[in-house]
Design an enzyme around this catalytic site. Structure first.
Site, mmCIF file in Angstrom:
data_model
loop_
_atom_site.group_PDB
_atom_site.id
_atom_site.type_symbol
_atom_site.label_atom_id
_atom_site.label_comp_id
_atom_site.label_asym_id
_atom_site.label_seq_id
_atom_site.Cartn_x
_atom_site.Cartn_y
_atom_site.Cartn_z
ATOM 1 N N GLY A 9 0.827 -1.206 0.000
ATOM 2 C CA GLY A 9 0.000 0.000 0.000
ATOM 3 C C GLY A 9 0.857 1.249 0.000
ATOM 4 O O GLY A 9 0.541 2.242 0.669
ATOM 5 N N GLY A 12 -0.506 5.068 -1.124
ATOM 6 C CA GLY A 12 -1.532 5.807 -0.387
ATOM 7 C C GLY A 12 -0.973 7.007 0.349
ATOM 8 O O GLY A 12 0.199 7.362 0.202
ATOM 9 N N ILE A 36 -1.400 -1.981 -5.395
ATOM 10 C CA ILE A 36 -2.203 -2.611 -6.441
ATOM 11 C C ILE A 36 -2.285 -1.703 -7.671
ATOM 12 O O ILE A 36 -2.710 -2.117 -8.743
ATOM 13 C CB ILE A 36 -3.606 -2.972 -5.893
ATOM 14 C CG1 ILE A 36 -4.279 -4.010 -6.747
ATOM 15 C CG2 ILE A 36 -4.467 -1.721 -5.688
ATOM 16 C CD1 ILE A 36 -5.261 -4.865 -6.021
ATOM 17 N N ASP A 53 -0.964 -7.297 -5.047
ATOM 18 C CA ASP A 53 -2.231 -7.334 -4.324
ATOM 19 C C ASP A 53 -1.963 -7.876 -2.918
ATOM 20 O O ASP A 53 -1.648 -9.055 -2.748
ATOM 21 C CB ASP A 53 -3.207 -8.241 -5.098
ATOM 22 C CG ASP A 53 -4.535 -8.409 -4.375
ATOM 23 O OD1 ASP A 53 -4.700 -7.855 -3.265
ATOM 24 O OD2 ASP A 53 -5.406 -9.109 -4.937
ATOM 25 N N TYR A 143 -14.881 -0.257 9.228
ATOM 26 C CA TYR A 143 -13.450 0.028 9.347
ATOM 27 C C TYR A 143 -12.983 -0.168 10.790
ATOM 28 O O TYR A 143 -11.978 -0.839 11.053
ATOM 29 C CB TYR A 143 -13.223 1.473 8.888
ATOM 30 C CG TYR A 143 -11.817 1.993 9.023
ATOM 31 C CD1 TYR A 143 -10.785 1.493 8.237
ATOM 32 C CD2 TYR A 143 -11.529 3.024 9.910
ATOM 33 C CE1 TYR A 143 -9.502 2.004 8.345
ATOM 34 C CE2 TYR A 143 -10.251 3.540 10.025
ATOM 35 C CZ TYR A 143 -9.240 3.021 9.242
ATOM 36 O OH TYR A 143 -7.974 3.526 9.352
ATOM 37 N N LYS A 147 -10.326 -2.872 12.318
ATOM 38 C CA LYS A 147 -9.100 -2.475 13.036
ATOM 39 C C LYS A 147 -9.081 -3.083 14.437
ATOM 40 O O LYS A 147 -8.035 -3.527 14.918
ATOM 41 C CB LYS A 147 -8.986 -0.944 13.100
ATOM 42 C CG LYS A 147 -8.655 -0.298 11.756
ATOM 43 C CD LYS A 147 -7.260 -0.694 11.274
ATOM 44 C CE LYS A 147 -6.866 -0.029 9.968
ATOM 45 N NZ LYS A 147 -5.591 -0.513 9.424
HETATM 46 N N1 SER Z 1 -8.380 8.746 8.975
HETATM 47 C C1 SER Z 1 -9.135 7.555 9.133
HETATM 48 C C2 SER Z 1 -10.509 7.715 8.617
HETATM 49 O O1 SER Z 1 -11.024 8.809 8.681
HETATM 50 C C3 SER Z 1 -9.188 7.176 10.581
HETATM 51 O O2 SER Z 1 -8.226 6.222 10.827
HETATM 52 O O3 SER Z 1 -11.081 6.763 8.197
#
Ligand code: SER
Length: 317
Positions: A9, A12, A36, A53, A143, A147
């Protein structure tokens, strides 16, 4: 010190700057960037780059074996706002990529892992101010769930298999080199860009929504310092709380107005408001300070100065 480092990654928001900093520190040839998709020229041309990937175990293993990789920084992830739209894809990306690197370490094919967690692991029942390291965690986003689960797996692989995995719970990250994508805290980057391009910004969060934030330079330094620190001193193998500054959209707007006179902001909260409302306002990072000497350097004023200066230089203003 010579060692071979792989970044998954790398194209990013964090990966781009992390790759360049690691290359500066450990030599261009020793830091393999992968993603990717293709990234910036400076990233792809300053050292080895692989299209990869992160969810494919075989592909990651091939690259690890080919370059005799010792350390992996796993930065591939789908962030909070996008993950709400594609829950299954987010889960698959965020979890499978983590399992791949944890298993490579378990099989002793790599020595050390950095994997970022997030303030998204907390939820609306978590104490909002000075959120403790150990506290109630009931994340309400896909998300955040990925995590939090990831943190438990990291702690498990460390305890059960001796895997050397290190992690921090990043707050919102502010940077000018590469834009973020799909996060709830992205407004704190967009606002600077729009301030210079249009002199105005419509914020998708309310004026008084306080969130913890950090300037990218601090975030990169935190990641590398944690990876370079003595493993015996690390008491947390899930993920460390990490703090730097906290502000609201109203406060960041005022800090921009001080250097971009006439800048205007208005507010049209959308679905991301509920996500922000479930996250803490400030973070107690005393354990990170104690265990590996964490100390942030950027507050809001310094961040605004740097962001405006660098974005102006970038656009030739
Ligand atoms: N910056 C991230 C988000 O806003 C938080 O870990 O998804």
């Amino acid at each position: 010190m010579q060692k071979s480092i792989l970044i998954l990654g790398a194209c990013g928001q964090i990966g781009t700057e992390l790759t360049l900093e690691l290359r500066k520190k450990f030599g261009n040839e020793n830091v393999i960037a992968s993603d990717i998709r293709e990234g910036s020229e400076s990233l792809m041309e300053s050292g080895p780059f692989e299209i990869l990937d992160a969810t494919s175990y075989d592909a990651v293993e091939d690259t690890v074996m080919h370059y005799e990789v010792e350390e992996v920084y796993l930065m591939a992830a789908m962030l909070s706002a996008t993950a709400e739209k594609f829950p299954e894809r987010a889960w698959n990306l965020n979890m499978n990529s983590l399992f791949n690197v944890l298993n490579l370490a378990k099989e002793k094919k790599i020595d050390k892992i950095f994997w970022p967690s997030s303030i998204a692991v907390f939820g609306k029942n978590t104490p909002k101010e000075n959120t403790p390291q150990h506290t109630l965690m009931e994340p309400s986003t896909v998300y955040g769930i990925s995590k939090q689960t990831g943190e438990r797996w990291c702690a498990y692989y460390h305890a059960k298999y001796g895997v050397d995995v290190r992690s921090v719970r990043f707050p919102g990250l502010i940077s000018w080199k590469t834009q973020p994508g799909g996060g709830t805290t992205d407004y704190a980057v967009d606002i600077y860009i729009k301030a210079l391009e249009e002199g105005k910004y419509t914020c998708f969060l309310k004026e008084d929504t306080t969130l913890p934030m950090m300037y990218m330079e601090d975030a990169i330094r935190a990641s590398i310092e944690l990876m370079e620190s003595d493993g015996d001193k690390l008491s947390i193998r899930s993920s460390y709380n990490l703090g730097a500054m906290s502000f609201t959209p109203g406060e960041i707007a005022r800090s921009i107005q001080a250097v971009v006179p006439g800048f205007k902001i208005d507010y049209e909260p959308d679905f991301r408001q509920a996500i922000a409302d479930s996250w803490p306002g400030s973070i107690d990072d005393s354990q990170a300070r104690k265990d590996w000497g964490w100390k942030p350097e950027f507050n809001l004023e310094r961040t605004t100065e740097e962001m405006i200066r660098e974005l102006r230089a970038l656009k030739g203003r």
